[in-house]
Design an enzyme around this catalytic site. Sequence first.
Site, short mmCIF file in Angstrom:
data_model
loop_
_atom_site.label_atom_id
_atom_site.label_comp_id
_atom_site.label_asym_id
_atom_site.label_seq_id
_atom_site.Cartn_x
_atom_site.Cartn_y
_atom_site.Cartn_z
N CYS A 192 1.02 -1.21 -0.47
CA CYS A 192 0.01 -0.04 0.19
C CYS A 192 0.81 1.35 0.24
CB CYS A 192 -0.77 0.49 0.88
SG CYS A 192 -0.12 -0.29 2.74
N HIS B 207 0.68 4.68 9.36
CA HIS B 207 0.54 4.27 9.44
C HIS B 207 -1.56 3.69 10.78
CE1 HIS B 207 -1.24 0.07 7.49
NE2 HIS B 207 -0.46 0.11 6.72
#
Length: 338
Positions: free
Chosen positions: A155, A182
């Site tokens: 990602c 994150h």
Amino acid sequence: MSFRIAINGYGRIGQSVLRAIYEGGWQSQFKVVALNELSDIATVAYLTRYDTTHGRFPLPITQDGDHLLIANDRIQVLNESDPARLPWGELEIDLVLECSGAFSNRAMAMQHIQSGAKRLLFSQPAEADVDATIVYGYNHEQLKPAHKIVSAASCTTNCIIPVLDLLDRAFGIENGVTTTIHSAMNDQPVIDSYHRTDLRLTRSALQSIIPVDTGLDRGIDRLLPHLAGRFQCLHVRVPTINVSLMDMSINLGRDTSVAEVNELLRNASEGALQGLLGYTEEPHASVDFNRDARSGVVDGTQTRVSGGRLLKLMCWFDNEWAYANRMLDVAGYWLQTR
């Protein structure tokens, strides 16, 4: 033409991929034939029907023996830990979406091929011996019919690589440092508990900002080899359940300005990278990008330039939904290559 798909590992990405197929108009192209997950089918059905992050599934979910029923579709649910024993040949699987995160090497991936699957796509960077590592919108045209084992990168690389490529071609890149901010992941405990490799990951995901290791610098090196060794990368986990932020500090090869950088990125988001790269100047918070299918959204309000060449950028990304959609983009393009 409809391709027969199996999902190996039904965690956050596996669940997001299945949902994206049904919500994103992929049903005419992909037929999900099987899921392989070590949990029981009742739990699989429940986690498909209800999702804290993405909401209720938009179609009826029931079960019939070892099959998950989604509207009129029947998906066989397997509970096999040994990929060599999976019935991919019998089920005529065109592509396995490897979403378990349990392995990243070619040797294990080949067991799926030997079990009858025609191809395998990793939901992680995997080892360097895969046939290709693909960031859709950057290098997906490198996919070939002869490829058997491919990685859809991560990602974070899907977020950052198109941006770095644009900046490098426009200004040149000398070096840089990134910090991935994150959301929490399922390898973290709710309260302090044991972790087999990382002492920081013994700490509660709900209470702390937690630095963890990242391989993003290796991903940059692999995808932008002319910049190898020029980036250092940090990663911290924060107590949110979805959506992350890429914080980039980059030394450029020539002087520029905030206006010039933002214009470059805005034009790309409206042109060649439309639907993959976003650009905004609204006063956003992370929750605004939940279920945003773009690989990354540049926050133009946060762009800074110091001394003409030191650039600071911030880019939002839904680390689950965007990545699941990129996996399907890669799969769709690859399966149609001739």
